[in-house]
Write a protein that holds these residues in place. Sequence first.
Motif, mmCIF file in Angstrom:
data_model
loop_
_atom_site.group_PDB
_atom_site.id
_atom_site.type_symbol
_atom_site.label_atom_id
_atom_site.label_comp_id
_atom_site.label_asym_id
_atom_site.label_seq_id
_atom_site.Cartn_x
_atom_site.Cartn_y
_atom_site.Cartn_z
ATOM 1 N N GLY A 48 9.867 11.829 -4.753
ATOM 2 C CA GLY A 48 10.960 10.926 -5.062
ATOM 3 C C GLY A 48 10.690 10.092 -6.297
ATOM 4 N N ALA A 49 11.730 9.439 -6.765
ATOM 5 C CA ALA A 49 11.600 8.563 -7.930
ATOM 6 C C ALA A 49 10.891 7.268 -7.520
ATOM 7 N N PRO A 50 10.148 6.669 -8.434
ATOM 8 C CA PRO A 50 9.511 5.384 -8.132
ATOM 9 C C PRO A 50 10.535 4.298 -7.803
ATOM 10 N N GLU A 51 11.735 4.422 -8.346
ATOM 11 C CA GLU A 51 12.781 3.450 -8.054
ATOM 12 C C GLU A 51 13.180 3.497 -6.583
ATOM 13 N N ALA A 52 13.211 4.695 -6.003
ATOM 14 C CA ALA A 52 13.533 4.833 -4.577
ATOM 15 C C ALA A 52 12.442 4.199 -3.723
ATOM 16 N N ALA A 94 0.840 -1.203 0.000
ATOM 17 C CA ALA A 94 0.000 0.000 0.000
ATOM 18 C C ALA A 94 0.876 1.255 0.000
ATOM 19 N N SER A 95 1.952 1.216 0.773
ATOM 20 C CA SER A 95 2.879 2.348 0.793
ATOM 21 C C SER A 95 3.539 2.528 -0.571
ATOM 22 N N LEU A 96 3.948 1.431 -1.191
ATOM 23 C CA LEU A 96 4.549 1.499 -2.521
ATOM 24 C C LEU A 96 3.556 2.062 -3.532
ATOM 25 N N THR A 101 4.162 5.536 -5.661
ATOM 26 C CA THR A 101 4.411 5.440 -7.099
ATOM 27 C C THR A 101 3.232 5.936 -7.943
ATOM 28 N N ASP A 102 2.136 6.317 -7.310
ATOM 29 C CA ASP A 102 0.995 6.846 -8.048
ATOM 30 C C ASP A 102 1.363 8.215 -8.623
ATOM 31 N N PRO A 103 1.220 8.393 -9.944
ATOM 32 C CA PRO A 103 1.589 9.681 -10.544
ATOM 33 C C PRO A 103 0.800 10.868 -9.978
#
Length: 109
Positions: free
Chosen positions: A84-88, A68-70, A74-76
């Motif tokens: 931050g970057a989605p990779e982070a 859920a945190s991810l 990562t939601d645009p």
Amino acid sequence: MSSGIVATLARSYASSTPQRLKAIDAYMAFCVAVGVLQLAYCVLAGTFPYNAFLAGFGSAVGCFVFAASLRIKTDPRNARQFGGAPEAAFAEFVFCHIALHFVVSHFLG
């Protein structure tokens, strides 16, 4: 009436949700299914190795929370808030999973 609402919601989800978020949603559904199955097994078969049940159920809940945190990070639409970057965010997700499963494996006994 409610079937029309569900159909509209499904169409909106299918058309406007990125594939990355759909994959995370599928993983979250899997975590819920695993938790429900473990709980059902515990109710039907008993709780003899109680540490194993707690470790497995806690792992399912923890995995759901991390996913859920991810998903939020990562939601645009949330890019301004998290920046931050989605990779982070994915690196945090992986690190938290490693730490969680380290704790769970030691809790098993």
